[in-house]
Design an enzyme around this catalytic site. Structure first.
Site, PDB file in Angstrom:
ATOM      1  CG  ASP A  50      -1.680   1.312   1.800  1.00  0.00           C
ATOM      2  OD1 ASP A  50      -3.063   1.165   0.622  1.00  0.00           O
ATOM      3  OD2 ASP A  50      -1.032   2.122   2.144  1.00  0.00           O
ATOM      4  CE1 TYR A  55       1.174   7.728   1.854  1.00  0.00           C
ATOM      5  CE2 TYR A  55       1.056   5.045   2.327  1.00  0.00           C
ATOM      6  CZ  TYR A  55       0.742   6.372   2.490  1.00  0.00           C
ATOM      7  OH  TYR A  55      -1.168   5.584   3.294  1.00  0.00           O
ATOM      8  CG  HIS A 120      -4.301   9.441   0.196  1.00  0.00           C
ATOM      9  ND1 HIS A 120      -3.085   9.286   0.066  1.00  0.00           N
ATOM     10  CD2 HIS A 120      -4.550   9.304   1.128  1.00  0.00           C
ATOM     11  CE1 HIS A 120      -1.936   8.915   1.061  1.00  0.00           C
ATOM     12  NE2 HIS A 120      -3.796   8.451   2.283  1.00  0.00           N
ATOM     13  CB  SER A 151      -8.653   6.901   1.526  1.00  0.00           C
ATOM     14  OG  SER A 151      -7.680   6.486   2.609  1.00  0.00           O
ATOM     15  CD  GLN A 174      -5.382   2.941   2.633  1.00  0.00           C
ATOM     16  OE1 GLN A 174      -4.447   3.205   3.386  1.00  0.00           O
ATOM     17  NE2 GLN A 174      -5.098   2.178   2.315  1.00  0.00           N
ATOM     18  CG  LEU A 203       0.327  -3.410  13.682  1.00  0.00           C
ATOM     19  CD1 LEU A 203       0.967  -3.546  13.169  1.00  0.00           C
ATOM     20  CD2 LEU A 203      -0.937  -4.268  14.545  1.00  0.00           C
ATOM     21  CB  SER A 244       6.301  -3.726  10.699  1.00  0.00           C
ATOM     22  OG  SER A 244       8.423  -4.194  11.610  1.00  0.00           O
ATOM     23  NE  ARG A 249       8.703  -5.063  16.822  1.00  0.00           N
ATOM     24  CZ  ARG A 249       9.247  -3.875  17.611  1.00  0.00           C
ATOM     25  NH1 ARG A 249       9.105  -3.084  16.333  1.00  0.00           N
ATOM     26  NH2 ARG A 249       9.797  -4.305  18.724  1.00  0.00           N
TER      27      ARG A 249
END
Length: 286
Positions: A50, A55, A120, A151, A174, A203, A244, A249
């Site tokens: 994703d 980003y 987004h 999103s 999203q 998380l 992560s 992880r």
């Protein structure tokens, strides 16, 4: 019997296509850090990634996938179509700006097409939102995008898009969703309208890993707090995007098939809702 979720499990979308149930999130990663995270995820068996224009790592994600495909590590003979790449429009403006921007994302990632392209956020106002969605529709018609979605859309934004009678219905919304921000109104609306909920920050950005309920249930199921949170998301029917940059992880976050959370414990986790927003919250934007 416990429902098994693995990195190769897929969910059916409203347009007849499907996508993996667990995606690696690469928000706030860049350069070699992104390359490493994606490479480790590929080695662990992840099939979905994703990204987003904002980003600034579409190129790194795409090149890492392509490098893996041509490497000796690709022992299963996987092809481009076995992987799922998501990107998102940085901002809603005019149709022309959005359409050019999507084409640029396809070039940046180098994968030939984008599996899932999202608006987004709902920022920019109604006219810009609907014009940007038309650009997504045309990108699908032109073969640059397979599936379109949104999103950070609240119920009113979803209603607005559906009321506009679009040629292509949004297959995904999203949003930030986890036990500490359950967003029941939005998730219920999505599920009623066959819109798959993707859960970002599943998380909780590690802000509640030591919460007594999370610690207690992790002990009960012999799993990590992160695995518990990913499993909660999956059992609600969501598609979690655990992030992560740590090799171990990344692997454990995607390994959640060994246990199932009991209904009573799911209810207890649902009860942790405190409307905790870990980043931005555009769902009420005008």
């Amino acid at each position: 019997m416990a429902q098994t979720f693995s990195l190769t499990s897929r969910v059916k979308l409203a347009n007849g296509l499907s996508m993996p149930r667990i995606h690696l999130g690469v928000y706030l990663t860049s350069g070699q850090e992104t390359n490493n995270a994606v490479q480790w995820a590929l080695e662990a068996g992840y099939r979905a990634f994703d990204s987003a224009q904002m980003y600034r790592n579409e190129k790194e994600v795409g090149s890492s996938i392509l490098n893996f495909l041509s490497s000796q590590g690709n022992t299963s003979g996987l092809k481009r179509e076995d992987f799922h790449f998501t990107s998102k429009l940085a901002s809603n403006r005019s149709y022309e700006t959005a359409r050019r921007s999507i084409t640029q994302s396809v070039k940046q990632c180098g994968l030939g097409y984008i599996d899932l392209f999202l608006l987004h956020s709902p920022y920019g106002g109604k006219a810009a939102r609907l014009a940007s969605w038309k650009a997504v529709e045309d990108a699908i018609a032109d073969g640059e995008v397979k599936t379109g979605g949104v999103s950070n859309y609240g119920v009113k934004h979803l209603q607005e898009l559906l009321a506009s009678k679009p040629r292509v219905l949004p297959a995904v919304n999203q949003i930030e969703v986890h036990p500490f921000n359950t967003r029941t109104e939005i998730t219920s609306f999505c599920q009623e309208h066959d819109i798959v909920v993707e859960a970002y920050a599943p998380l909780v950005r590690a802000l509640r890993m030591k919460h007594p309920v999370i610690v207690s249930l992790s002990d009960k199921y012999s799993c990590t707090p992160a695995q518990l949170l990913v499993r909660w998301s999956l059992q609600h029917g969501y598609v979690p995007l655990p992030k992560s940059v740590t090799k171990s992880r990344i692997a454990t976050n995607g390994s959640v098939s060994g246990f199932e959370i009991d209904p009573a414990d799911m209810k207890q986790m649902d009860g942790l809702d405190e409307y905790l927003v870990t980043d931005w919250d555009p769902v009420d934007a005008d």
